[in-house]
Design a protein around this motif. Structure first.
Motif, PDB file in Angstrom:
ATOM      1  N   ALA A  79     -18.514 -45.513-104.927  1.00 26.34           N
ATOM      2  CA  ALA A  79     -19.764 -44.854-104.297  1.00 26.34           C
ATOM      3  C   ALA A  79     -19.876 -45.591-102.846  1.00 26.34           C
ATOM      4  O   ALA A  79     -21.285 -46.141-102.798  1.00 26.34           O
ATOM      5  CB  ALA A  79     -20.811 -44.958-105.163  1.00 26.34           C
ATOM      6  N   PRO A  80     -19.077 -45.566-101.961  1.00 31.38           N
ATOM      7  CA  PRO A  80     -19.373 -46.203-100.690  1.00 31.38           C
ATOM      8  C   PRO A  80     -20.558 -45.367 -99.921  1.00 31.38           C
ATOM      9  O   PRO A  80     -21.180 -46.066 -99.036  1.00 31.38           O
ATOM     10  CB  PRO A  80     -17.838 -46.043-100.018  1.00 31.38           C
ATOM     11  CG  PRO A  80     -17.521 -44.662-100.566  1.00 31.38           C
ATOM     12  CD  PRO A  80     -17.778 -44.904-102.064  1.00 31.38           C
ATOM     13  N   CYS A  81     -20.729 -44.129-100.294  1.00 30.74           N
ATOM     14  CA  CYS A  81     -21.923 -43.633 -99.625  1.00 30.74           C
ATOM     15  C   CYS A  81     -23.269 -44.280-100.054  1.00 30.74           C
ATOM     16  O   CYS A  81     -24.491 -44.029 -99.093  1.00 30.74           O
ATOM     17  CB  CYS A  81     -22.088 -42.132-100.269  1.00 30.74           C
ATOM     18  SG  CYS A  81     -20.816 -41.222-100.664  1.00 30.74           S
ATOM     19  N   LEU A  82     -23.277 -45.241-100.937  1.00 25.12           N
ATOM     20  CA  LEU A  82     -24.470 -45.664-101.282  1.00 25.12           C
ATOM     21  C   LEU A  82     -24.838 -46.699-100.191  1.00 25.12           C
ATOM     22  O   LEU A  82     -26.007 -47.223-100.052  1.00 25.12           O
ATOM     23  CB  LEU A  82     -24.643 -46.212-102.668  1.00 25.12           C
ATOM     24  CG  LEU A  82     -24.559 -45.360-103.677  1.00 25.12           C
ATOM     25  CD1 LEU A  82     -24.464 -45.849-105.182  1.00 25.12           C
ATOM     26  CD2 LEU A  82     -25.928 -44.648-103.550  1.00 25.12           C
ATOM     27  N   THR A  83     -23.964 -47.244 -99.686  1.00 25.05           N
ATOM     28  CA  THR A  83     -23.938 -48.222 -98.566  1.00 25.05           C
ATOM     29  C   THR A  83     -24.356 -47.743 -97.235  1.00 25.05           C
ATOM     30  O   THR A  83     -23.175 -47.380 -96.204  1.00 25.05           O
ATOM     31  CB  THR A  83     -22.696 -49.245 -98.279  1.00 25.05           C
ATOM     32  OG1 THR A  83     -22.098 -49.593 -99.694  1.00 25.05           O
ATOM     33  CG2 THR A  83     -22.737 -50.304 -97.500  1.00 25.05           C
ATOM     34  N   ALA A  84     -25.578 -47.343 -97.051  1.00 27.79           N
ATOM     35  CA  ALA A  84     -25.925 -46.702 -95.762  1.00 27.79           C
ATOM     36  C   ALA A  84     -25.500 -47.559 -94.656  1.00 27.79           C
ATOM     37  O   ALA A  84     -25.521 -48.991 -94.654  1.00 27.79           O
ATOM     38  CB  ALA A  84     -27.382 -46.229 -95.658  1.00 27.79           C
ATOM     39  N   VAL A  85     -25.295 -46.926 -93.501  1.00 25.16           N
ATOM     40  CA  VAL A  85     -24.824 -47.733 -92.390  1.00 25.16           C
ATOM     41  C   VAL A  85     -26.259 -48.645 -91.995  1.00 25.16           C
ATOM     42  O   VAL A  85     -25.919 -49.830 -91.678  1.00 25.16           O
ATOM     43  CB  VAL A  85     -24.775 -46.812 -90.968  1.00 25.16           C
ATOM     44  CG1 VAL A  85     -24.468 -47.596 -89.611  1.00 25.16           C
ATOM     45  CG2 VAL A  85     -23.370 -45.932 -91.349  1.00 25.16           C
ATOM     46  N   ASP A  86     -27.530 -48.254 -91.963  1.00 28.18           N
ATOM     47  CA  ASP A  86     -28.529 -49.090 -91.828  1.00 28.18           C
ATOM     48  C   ASP A  86     -29.584 -48.480 -93.258  1.00 28.18           C
ATOM     49  O   ASP A  86     -29.868 -47.326 -92.969  1.00 28.18           O
ATOM     50  CB  ASP A  86     -29.186 -48.699 -90.719  1.00 28.18           C
ATOM     51  CG  ASP A  86     -30.475 -49.647 -90.462  1.00 28.18           C
ATOM     52  OD1 ASP A  86     -30.922 -50.315 -91.291  1.00 28.18           O
ATOM     53  OD2 ASP A  86     -30.885 -49.411 -89.326  1.00 28.18           O
ATOM     54  N   ASP A  87     -29.745 -49.247 -94.028  1.00 25.67           N
ATOM     55  CA  ASP A  87     -30.627 -48.970 -95.188  1.00 25.67           C
ATOM     56  C   ASP A  87     -32.175 -48.895 -94.809  1.00 25.67           C
ATOM     57  O   ASP A  87     -32.986 -48.617 -95.858  1.00 25.67           O
ATOM     58  CB  ASP A  87     -30.259 -49.844 -96.572  1.00 25.67           C
ATOM     59  CG  ASP A  87     -30.603 -51.035 -96.325  1.00 25.67           C
ATOM     60  OD1 ASP A  87     -31.195 -51.479 -95.390  1.00 25.67           O
ATOM     61  OD2 ASP A  87     -30.104 -51.969 -97.212  1.00 25.67           O
ATOM     62  N   MET A  88     -32.490 -49.326 -93.639  1.00 29.03           N
ATOM     63  CA  MET A  88     -33.813 -49.330 -93.223  1.00 29.03           C
ATOM     64  C   MET A  88     -34.769 -50.184 -94.134  1.00 29.03           C
ATOM     65  O   MET A  88     -35.814 -49.975 -94.370  1.00 29.03           O
ATOM     66  CB  MET A  88     -34.522 -47.853 -93.277  1.00 29.03           C
ATOM     67  CG  MET A  88     -33.628 -46.793 -92.730  1.00 29.03           C
ATOM     68  SD  MET A  88     -33.706 -46.966 -90.770  1.00 29.03           S
ATOM     69  CE  MET A  88     -34.936 -46.573 -90.054  1.00 29.03           C
TER      70      MET A  88
END
Ligand SMILES: [Zn+2]
Ligand SMILES: [Zn+2]
Length: 141
Positions: free
Chosen positions: A108-117
């Motif tokens: 699930a790489p999509c769980l690693t947002a570029v910036d998770d704020m």
């Protein structure tokens, strides 16, 4: 974590009822069903059940984590028993058919947002929109 649905229900403080198990079986049998389709399947198995009762049971099962609700923009909610692998969906704009798309390679790489704020992210809901092969070939013909 118990894998038996009855155990899971009990653990979350829900009673195990025939209705709940029948609805769960219906959703497990055919992924991406609408509540209406679930109601039809359940009625075939156990006689009359109101659509409201079906919605209530679906809500409980989602709450317990036994099923997942997909809510595509502009179409009715769909339910599926394939949970916790964070897979995605591709939906046909013409006929509304839904298919599973595995999460891109690895875990699930999509769980690693570029910036998770600063959010703690536990789910990435991705819906790909397009046209399914059947609708495409119809358009060509
Ligand atoms: Zn289609
Ligand atoms: Zn799915």
């Amino acid at each position: 974590m118990p894998t038996d649905p009855a155990d899971l229900l009990r653990q979350r403080g829900y009673r195990v009822t025939g209705q709940r198990l029948t609805v769960l079986r219906a959703v497990s049998g055919e992924p991406h069903m609408t509540a209406d389709a679930v109601a039809e399947t359940v009625r075939a198995e156990m006689g009359s059940i109101s659509i409201q009762a079906v919605y209530d049971v679906l809500g409980v099962l989602v709450d317990v984590g036994l099923i997942r609700r997909i809510q595509p923009a502009g179409s009715p909610a769909r339910f599926e028993a394939r949970v916790s692998d964070n897979h995605h969906h591709v939906i046909c704009r013409s006929c509304g058919r839904v298919a599973d798309v595995d999460c891109a390679v690895g875990s699930a790489p999509c769980l690693t947002a570029v910036d998770d704020m600063g959010y703690e992210i536990d789910e990435a809901e991705v819906i790909y929109w397009g046209r399914c092969p059947e609708c495409r070939s119809q358009a060509r013909g």
